[in-house]
Design an enzyme around this catalytic site. Structure first.
Site, short mmCIF file in Angstrom:
data_model
loop_
_atom_site.label_atom_id
_atom_site.label_comp_id
_atom_site.label_asym_id
_atom_site.label_seq_id
_atom_site.Cartn_x
_atom_site.Cartn_y
_atom_site.Cartn_z
N GLU A 1 0.81 -1.22 0.00
CA GLU A 1 0.00 0.00 0.00
C GLU A 1 0.85 1.27 0.00
O GLU A 1 0.53 2.23 -0.73
CB GLU A 1 -0.96 -0.01 1.20
CG GLU A 1 -2.12 -0.97 1.07
CD GLU A 1 -1.73 -2.43 1.31
OE1 GLU A 1 -0.62 -2.67 1.86
OE2 GLU A 1 -2.52 -3.32 0.96
N HIS B 1 -11.26 -6.23 7.74
CA HIS B 1 -11.68 -5.92 6.38
C HIS B 1 -13.11 -5.37 6.33
O HIS B 1 -13.75 -5.42 5.28
CB HIS B 1 -11.62 -7.17 5.49
CG HIS B 1 -10.25 -7.74 5.33
ND1 HIS B 1 -9.66 -8.52 6.30
CD2 HIS B 1 -9.35 -7.65 4.32
CE1 HIS B 1 -8.46 -8.89 5.89
NE2 HIS B 1 -8.24 -8.38 4.69
#
Length: 324
Positions: free
Chosen positions: A60, A129
């Protein structure tokens, strides 16, 4: 009118924008050959090629850092972060760099990038998540934040985000990708940063955004059957925040509820409730009520997940208590 799914509206927005502007490219994990974790970029590599649908390693910081650098150099990247839960991995690149570059360079350089990601509950994806972390973004000066709750807004807010001079975080709710609507995408959208009054009523104002728009509208329909009429405000963007529309509707009615899927403590609902209380105090008949997510990690259990965030039933029950 054609029928579009939420994910297809996003794909159409990207496709239309990339055809018009050769500087736009998409970068992220599995955005090219696989077509994106939620299928938004599926098949786009066939038209635009691997140079504009760039598959990356699982990093990321690298994805966001590359996008920041490309935007500073004159490109217009669309970085895809597979889950908003991973935003912490790229906080330096996003919040210390992208959000601050224009200020640090005295306005000489901007970062015209879009960070597309998804958040929220509804797929039993577990605690790492399923979060709603929009408050992180809203708290950071220099970042713009869009959260479409309808198919129409998915298309138009993304098109608008892709012409902004500063970084936009674009959060799509994971439970909205498959919803479909009959929608004419050619109809002129509200201006960037403008909220929409989705329903008008005389008894209560409910301010919300993203998937909770659907729950609030469902609750409003049910409340109407018993004579309770609700004004529903869909904020559409949280930065910029259209407080003028909120103030106007609150001054008419005097009773307000704020609904957010994010955690209750120090969340978006808290900020909205505080600002309404400060700026609309003379018009309020009761304290502003918050309906928000529980202050707990999101469970993988379907029932525990469902009951840790607001739904139409909770919104109805809270409204009835407020108006009793």
């Amino acid at each position: 009118m054609p029928k579009f799914a939420y994910r297809d509206a996003l794909k159409q927005a990207l496709t239309d924008a990339m055809r018009e502007d050769p500087d736009i490219f998409v970068i992220g994990e599995e955005v090219g050959r696989y077509g994106g974790a939620y299928g938004v970029t599926k098949g786009m590599i066939d038209e635009f090629g691997a140079d504009r649908l760039v598959d990356t390693p699982i990093s990321e910081p690298a994805i966001i850092g590359t996008a920041v650098g490309a935007a500073m150099a004159g490109m217009r990247p669309v970085a895809e972060l597979m889950y908003v839960d991973f935003i912490g991995m790229a906080m330096d690149q996003l919040c210390n760099q992208a959000a601050k570059i224009r200020y640090m360079f005295g306005g000489q350089i901007g970062v015209p990038m879009v960070l597309r990601t998804q958040g929220g509950t509804g797929r039993s994806a577990g605690a790492q998540h399923s979060q709603s972390l929009e408050a992180y973004v809203m708290h950071t000066p220099g970042l713009r934040l869009a959260m479409p709750g309808t198919v129409y807004d998915a298309y138009h807010l993304l098109r608008q985000a892709l012409v902004q001079p500063d970084p936009v975080v674009f959060i799509e709710h994971k439970s909205l990708y498959a919803i479909s609507e009959d929608v004419d995408l050619s109809v002129r959208p509200p201006e960037w940063g403008k909220a929409v009054v989705r329903r008008e009523g005389k008894d209560l104002v409910i301010v919300t955004y993203s998937r909770q728009v659907l729950h609030v509208m469902e609750a409003a329909d049910e409340l109407s059957k018993s004579g309770i009429e609700v004004t529903v405000i869909d904020l559409r963007t949280l930065s910029p925040l259209d407080f003028d529309t909120v103030r106007t509707e609150v001054e008419k009615v005097g009773k307000v509820m704020v609904v957010s899927e994010g955690a209750m403590t120090a969340g978006v609902a808290a900020e909205l409730a505080a600002r309404i209380s400060e700026e609309c105090f003379d018009f309020l008949e009761d304290p502003v009520v918050r309906v928000a997510g529980e202050d707990v990690p999101i469970s993988v259990s379907v029932e525990l997940e469902k009951n840790s965030v607001p739904g139409a039933t909770l919104i109805q029950d809270t409204a009835r208590r407020l108006l009793a």
